[in-house]
Structures are given as structure tokens and as C-alpha cells.
Write an enzyme that holds these catalytic residues in place. Structure first.
Site, PDB file in Angstrom:
ATOM      1  N   ARG B  47       1.007  -1.201   0.084  1.00  0.00           N
ATOM      2  CA  ARG B  47      -0.040   0.270  -0.195  1.00  0.00           C
ATOM      3  C   ARG B  47       0.929   1.169   0.177  1.00  0.00           C
ATOM      4  O   ARG B  47       2.022   1.226   0.134  1.00  0.00           O
ATOM      5  CB  ARG B  47      -0.939   0.150   1.002  1.00  0.00           C
ATOM      6  CG  ARG B  47      -0.598  -0.763   2.659  1.00  0.00           C
ATOM      7  CD  ARG B  47       0.449  -0.010   3.323  1.00  0.00           C
ATOM      8  NE  ARG B  47       0.364   1.399   3.533  1.00  0.00           N
ATOM      9  CZ  ARG B  47       1.400   2.211   3.597  1.00  0.00           C
ATOM     10  NH1 ARG B  47       2.539   1.801   3.678  1.00  0.00           N
ATOM     11  NH2 ARG B  47       0.991   3.397   3.896  1.00  0.00           N
ATOM     12  N   GLY B  48       0.407   2.391  -0.145  1.00  0.00           N
ATOM     13  CA  GLY B  48       0.974   3.476  -0.375  1.00  0.00           C
ATOM     14  C   GLY B  48       1.141   3.782  -1.688  1.00  0.00           C
ATOM     15  O   GLY B  48       1.489   3.233  -2.744  1.00  0.00           O
ATOM     16  N   ALA B  49       0.571   5.303  -2.140  1.00  0.00           N
ATOM     17  CA  ALA B  49       0.566   5.382  -3.330  1.00  0.00           C
ATOM     18  C   ALA B  49       1.794   5.150  -4.431  1.00  0.00           C
ATOM     19  O   ALA B  49       1.367   4.226  -5.493  1.00  0.00           O
ATOM     20  CB  ALA B  49       0.204   6.804  -3.816  1.00  0.00           C
ATOM     21  N   ARG B 100      -7.389  -0.130  -6.713  1.00  0.00           N
ATOM     22  CA  ARG B 100      -7.688   1.057  -5.818  1.00  0.00           C
ATOM     23  C   ARG B 100      -7.997   2.086  -6.741  1.00  0.00           C
ATOM     24  O   ARG B 100      -7.213   2.492  -7.516  1.00  0.00           O
ATOM     25  CB  ARG B 100      -6.285   1.382  -5.109  1.00  0.00           C
ATOM     26  CG  ARG B 100      -5.816   0.111  -4.239  1.00  0.00           C
ATOM     27  CD  ARG B 100      -6.301   0.008  -2.914  1.00  0.00           C
ATOM     28  NE  ARG B 100      -6.771   1.122  -1.850  1.00  0.00           N
ATOM     29  CZ  ARG B 100      -5.815   1.315  -1.013  1.00  0.00           C
ATOM     30  NH1 ARG B 100      -4.745   0.752  -0.765  1.00  0.00           N
ATOM     31  NH2 ARG B 100      -6.030   2.397  -0.236  1.00  0.00           N
ATOM     32  N   GLN B 206      -1.637   1.848  10.104  1.00  0.00           N
ATOM     33  CA  GLN B 206      -0.424   1.927   9.224  1.00  0.00           C
ATOM     34  C   GLN B 206       0.587   2.670  10.270  1.00  0.00           C
ATOM     35  O   GLN B 206       1.806   2.516  10.123  1.00  0.00           O
ATOM     36  CB  GLN B 206      -0.646   2.790   8.087  1.00  0.00           C
ATOM     37  CG  GLN B 206      -1.455   1.871   7.095  1.00  0.00           C
ATOM     38  CD  GLN B 206      -2.942   2.371   7.075  1.00  0.00           C
ATOM     39  OE1 GLN B 206      -3.460   2.763   7.937  1.00  0.00           O
ATOM     40  NE2 GLN B 206      -3.739   2.014   5.888  1.00  0.00           N
ATOM     41  N   ASP B 247      -1.830  10.799  -1.734  1.00  0.00           N
ATOM     42  CA  ASP B 247      -2.274   9.670  -2.824  1.00  0.00           C
ATOM     43  C   ASP B 247      -2.578  10.274  -4.102  1.00  0.00           C
ATOM     44  O   ASP B 247      -2.430   9.743  -5.063  1.00  0.00           O
ATOM     45  CB  ASP B 247      -3.445   8.782  -2.151  1.00  0.00           C
ATOM     46  CG  ASP B 247      -3.006   7.921  -1.258  1.00  0.00           C
ATOM     47  OD1 ASP B 247      -2.929   8.281  -0.048  1.00  0.00           O
ATOM     48  OD2 ASP B 247      -2.858   6.792  -1.352  1.00  0.00           O
ATOM     49  N   ASN B 257      -5.287  12.378   0.758  1.00  0.00           N
ATOM     50  CA  ASN B 257      -4.330  11.569   1.368  1.00  0.00           C
ATOM     51  C   ASN B 257      -5.330  10.674   2.441  1.00  0.00           C
ATOM     52  O   ASN B 257      -6.307  10.874   2.735  1.00  0.00           O
ATOM     53  CB  ASN B 257      -3.285  12.271   2.117  1.00  0.00           C
ATOM     54  CG  ASN B 257      -2.356  11.489   2.709  1.00  0.00           C
ATOM     55  OD1 ASN B 257      -1.726  10.446   2.003  1.00  0.00           O
ATOM     56  ND2 ASN B 257      -1.733  11.685   3.901  1.00  0.00           N
ATOM     57  N   LYS B 258      -4.514   9.812   3.307  1.00  0.00           N
ATOM     58  CA  LYS B 258      -5.415   8.890   4.256  1.00  0.00           C
ATOM     59  C   LYS B 258      -6.325   9.739   5.101  1.00  0.00           C
ATOM     60  O   LYS B 258      -5.996  10.759   5.465  1.00  0.00           O
ATOM     61  CB  LYS B 258      -4.141   8.419   5.058  1.00  0.00           C
ATOM     62  CG  LYS B 258      -4.576   7.480   6.397  1.00  0.00           C
ATOM     63  CD  LYS B 258      -5.170   6.391   5.790  1.00  0.00           C
ATOM     64  CE  LYS B 258      -4.879   5.551   4.831  1.00  0.00           C
ATOM     65  NZ  LYS B 258      -5.764   4.493   3.927  1.00  0.00           N
TER      66      LYS B 258
END
Lengths: 357, 357
Positions: B47-49, B100, B206, B247, B257-258
Site C-alpha cells: 500500500r501507499g500510492a 484501488r 499504518q 495519494d 491522502n489517508k
């Protein structure tokens, strides 16, 4: 009223609904001694400032009852007797007081108990009966206070159809009915449907476990979010108001409440949503000027390392775990108490003139 | 560099450090097919863009390799061959793209792969070799980009000794080194000690699991807090800056973002703390005007109901679970990219003129 009992005084023991086990298990913890009550407060079997106050009052009764049972006061000189009771009462008072340092209702309730003078009673038995009655009265008074807060809150927030609340300021946090959730119950009963967004409230998840449980139990529509979603929710959904409880309100109107409350208040201000605090007058601490003067309880870091038996962080990690934060008075639209609605710090001091701590 | 490998291309397979199991278990998931990669992205094994972009590029390689192995292109007419490869590539592209919806790097990386024209290769074998090299190049490029972001970020934030970060924009969220945590790594290596406060980042934790793990691994001082503690931390401790990843960044400078990032940005503004975003230029989506135009991924509500095997809420509770939120450009002090520091929305469009999506 709420459809459950947070605590009951039955056959001379304190029965507590174990809030550490909700919502999965509905279990009663029976406290037969003052130490049982202290332990239950520390472990948060019972939590929420007003509920802690009520439980402590019963803990005081159990402590004094045990003191009286352990000594034969009949055969003592009045001086010895007086000295022994004084010391015993002070020890009981201190033991209960130190269970949680932040909630001022705890101190308030214990002071109410201390004010009953054993010297005014012809026997120790009659003194024990008097303090037992007093504790029962405080519990009933707390419920009455909540009903009054609910009524006043519903006058103020009657138009709100969608509110956000943080942590649990409900029937479970009080003798019954609740402060913030009491206002919501009153709105529902007077004006019909209301939709509540509840933050899960890490680390102990009082929102996810307790607020969601008790609102569902009372057939009030509730949607759970993580604490981090408050901002996005206010940005993207219609939220008419935020309403929370308080663990302590200082003389200038600062609100000490569950960690995260300050965050929600800042987001509310930024999104032009009114931010209300509902709390009994016993939460007001006129002896403390502002939030900066209040000792914030730091709890065990294991609470943050996981939840229950689940641990999801590595060993030896540095962790913060303050139980409360300070919401400065400028973020608070109004404080709803049983004495009326307070706006700003001046009112608080004025209303305090006839208030005996 | 970070002291661990987020992903490795070994013997024609993609090895992923399983981020769903960290920090307790360090386990490698081996993806042998495109479907394995899709599954790993969906389940957030990776995960993570930027990391998703790199993983998807390797997924593309695996998809095309399987396509080529399943047909005997040698015996087909050029037209049949061309039609089959076109359709196959499109299917591979779409399968990976939809894993995603929010991270724009995913689309960016896949478009990079699509740009390689199989018709320009004398054989399918040589085409497969070319796309494999391209994916390896993109991974190395991502790491180089992070190193550059780190350098530029350290120029800007070199004086900061205490920073707050949300979620994980680290080596684990990228090919290696990290964006927000890359800046922190660069500050540490150039200016010495830095102290990091990491939010746990519910629901998938996370921050607690990944950021705490990787900073500890690299000997950087980290303190974990719950998401609800951000406000109190900024109020009571010296926080020099907030730094997070992204993201997606839209043309006007809004940052997706998150979930929880917007909340942190509002708190930073209220407490006069600069709020920085570190992200590669591939995160910038000039084709989308503002954050309001971006589809926000709603994830399974079970993520909020507990964590791992632990469930702490009752059945049938209404729950929200948006994966991201929008931080409007006015809350962002600066965006740190490998092309330089961007302030405000005008710069973004200007810097985009020479940018080929």
C-alpha cells in the site's frame, strides 16, 4: 430513562454494569467493599465523570460500613471514637479520590459524603444509614439532573437532526440517561428522529463500544466513525451540531474532556458547526482558573498498544496516553447544565456565586 | 536508504513484504501472476500510492508474460496477433487499475507501461524483456525520486527537530526510502537527531504498525499517539512541522491522502504549525481540477469494527469507512516534489506545462 442500569445499590452492595466488557458481554460486577469500588473505577468498569461520582459515594458507604463493623465503638471513650472515625473517614476519602485524578465530580460527591457529620447521629448505625441514604439520593439526583440537562438541551438543539458526539457521555457515564446523550434522548422524545455520528474514541473505544451500544439499545440511529474521520464528516456531510460531555469545567469555561475533544472542537469551529458541552453543575470547578491548571491523567501505554488481548505494535515503543485534553472556552458555543445554558466565562463565575462546593 | 525492502523483483516474480502482518511478523508474499498482484494491492499487502504504482508495473509484466506464454504468436497473422495483444494489454491495464481507485500513481505507472509499443519489438520475447526492464526502471526511479524529495525537503525543514506524521508515507509506501519519512531520513542524516510523533492511523493502523516499525528499524526516535491526540499534542508540545504523503494532488493543489489528514491540517493551521506534503510528481493529477472531483474509496466496514481477529462492536451497526479525505490547498504550507517545492495552486499548473501524463 435509558433502558439499562449503569449501577444499582442492592442488598447493601454496589452492582456495576461492567463497561470494559460491553457491548459483547453484559456482565454485572458486584462491589462488596470500598476496595472493590476503587478497583472498578481504576479499571474503568465504571467510567464517566458523573457515574464515577455516584460510584464513589457508594464506595464511601462501603468503606465507612466496614470501619464501623471492625470496631466496637460502644465501649470507646467519645474522644477515641471521634479520632478513629475521623482518621478512617479521611483514609476512605483519599483512597476513593485518588482513583482518577481528573474528574471533579468524584471530589464533589466525596465532599457531599464527608459533610454528613457522624457526631450528629446518636449511633454509628444511624450514621451509616444516613450516608447510605445520601449516596442513594446522589444517584437519584444525578439522574434528575440529567433529565433537566436533557430538557434544557432539547430547547436549545431541538432543530438539530444530525449530531456528532465523542466518547460516551451517556446513561453509562452517569447514574442514567446521560448528559450529551441525555440531550439526544430528549430531542428524540420531543422532536422525533435524530441521527448520531459516534467517534470510536481510541484508545478505550468508549464510542464504538458504549455510545453505539446504548443508542442502539434505545433505538436511536447511530453511525460509527473512527476518530480520524471527524474532519471529513464535517466537510462532506450535514452535521448540525457537536455535543459532548465534560470531566471538568474550570472557572473560565475551559472544558476538560476525553482526549480528542479539543480536536473535534477545532474542526467544528473551522466548519462553522456549533460545539456544545452538556454537564452537571457538579462538573464545574470554580476553584481552578483554567484548563492549563488541571492535572491531566496519563494512563498506561498498553491501552494504545492494542485493544483487549490484541496487541499490534512492537515492544518498547515510546507512546503517549493522556486520558483528557483541554478545549479552551473560545471553542465552546455553550455549556448546558441543569441550572441553565452558560455562554462564556463571565456567566460561569456569576452563576457560581450561590454555589457551595 | 531504508534498511528493508518493500518489494523485490526476483527470478521473474514480485516479492512483497506483507504489510498486513507487520510489525509482528516479517513475511514475504511472492506474486507469480498478475492476479496475485491485484489481490496483494486490494488486500493492502502493498500500500501507499508510489508503492502501488511500482507493484502494478510488475503486475503488468506478469500479466503480459502470461498472455505471451499462453498463445503461440509465432504462427498467427500480424493482424490477429496485434488484435489479441491489444485486447490482452487493455484487460491487464483495467484489472490492475481498478484495484484501488484513488491513488493516481497507479494509473500513471500503468500508462508508462502501456506506452511501450509491442509493435516496435521484433519478437514478443523482446517486448516482454522491455516491459520487465521498464518496471525495474520505474522502481529504481521511484527510489531516486524519494531521495531527491528527501534532499529538497531537508533543505526546507532542516531546522525541525520534532515533527508529526500521519499514516505511513515511508519506505514501505514507496519503492524505498519514502516521501514524508524520506524527508525525515534526510533531515536525520544531514542535521542529526529528529523526533517523530506518529499517529496510529485507524482503521488499518499504518502509523502504529508501519511508521513506528520502519522508523525504529532505522534508529529514528518515534512516539506513537492515537489519532485523537493530535490536537492535544500540538497544544501542549513543541511540534515544528507536520509532514505527510499524498495519494493524489489535484491541479488546484488540493491533497487527497489517508483519512484524517484534513483533520491534522486544520489542527496545524489552528496551532500555527506548518503543514507539508511530500510526494512524487506522479501523484499530481493535472486532469482533475480539485479534491471535490475525486472519487473517494469507501472500504469494507469490517475494518472499523475491530482490527485483525478482534471485533469490538455489535453486529449490524451503521459504519462509515472512507479511505481518504481532501485537504484543501489553503491548509498546505508547501508540497515537496522531486521537481522542487510548490506553494499554492498557480505554481502547480505552471510546473505542469512540461509534464506529460
Amino acid at each position: 430513562m435509558s433502558s439499562f442500569r449503569t449501577m444499582e445499590w442492592t442488598n447493601g452492595n454496589l452492582h456495576l454494569l461492567d463497561q470494559t466488557k460491553l457491548p459483547c458481554i453484559e456482565e454485572i460486577v458486584i462491589c462488596k467493599t470500598m476496595d472493590d469500588v476503587c478497583e472498578s473505577i481504576k479499571k474503568m468498569v465504571v467510567r464517566g465523570a458523573p457515574a464515577i461520582g455516584c460510584a464513589a459515594a457508594f464506595g464511601y458507604v462501603l468503606g465507612v460500613r466496614s470501619l464501623v463493623e471492625n470496631f466496637n465503638f460502644e465501649n470507646m471513650s467519645p474522644d477515641s471514637c471521634s479520632s478513629l472515625v475521623s482518621k478512617g473517614r479521611e483514609k476512605i476519602y483519599q483512597s476513593l479520590l485518588k482513583t482518577r485524578p481528573t474528574a471533579v465530580n468524584l471530589e464533589w460527591a466525596l465532599k457531599q459524603m464527608q459533610r454528613l457529620d457522624y457526631k450528629e447521629h446518636e449511633s454509628m448505625g444511624s450514621y451509616v444509614n444516613a450516608i447510605e441514604s445520601k449516596a442513594i439520593y446522589l444517584l437519584q439526583e444525578d439522574i434528575n439532573t440529567n433529565l433537566k440537562i436533557g430538557e434544557i438541551g432539547a430547547d436549545l438543539l431541538g432543530q438539530c437532526r444530525s449530531v456528532l458526539t465523542h466518547c460516551n457521555a451517556g446513561g453509562l457515564a452517569t447514574g442514567g440517561y446521560g448528559t450529551a446523550l441525555g440531550v439526544i434522548r430528549s430531542i428524540k422524545s420531543r422532536f422525533g428522529d435524530i441521527s448520531v455520528f459516534a467517534t470510536e474514541t481510541r484508545p478505550l473505544l468508549q464510542g464504538a463500544r458504549l455510545t453505539a451500544w446504548e443508542l442502539t439499545k434505545d433505538d436511536i440511529q447511530v453511525t460509527l466513525i473512527t476518530d480520524s474521520m471527524c474532519g471529513a464528516l464535517m466537510q462532506t456531510r450535514e452535521i448540525d451540531a457537536v455535543i459532548v460531555g465534560a470531566d471538568r469545567i474550570t472557572a473560565n469555561g475551559d472544558v476538560i474532556n476525553k482526549i480528542g475533544t479539543y480536536t473535534v472542537s477545532v474542526l467544528a469551529k473551522e466548519n462553522s458547526i456549533p460545539f456544545y458541552v452538556a454537564a452537571p453543575w457538579s462538573t464545574v470547578d470554580l476553584g481552578t482558573h483554567s484548563g492549563g491548571d488541571v492535572e491531566i491523567e496519563q494512563r498506561n501505554v498498553n491501552e494504545v498498544r492494542g485493544f483487549g488481548d490484541s496487541v499490534w505494535v512492537q515492544e518498547n515503543l515510546s507512546i503517549f496516553n493522556p486520558a483528557f485534553d483541554v478545549t479552551p472556552v473560545e471553542y465552546v458555543s455553550a455549556i448546558i447544565t441543569e441550572r441553565g445554558v452558560i455562554r462564556g466565562s463571565v456567566d460561569l463565575q456569576e452563576k457560581g456565586l450561590d454555589y457551595e462546593f
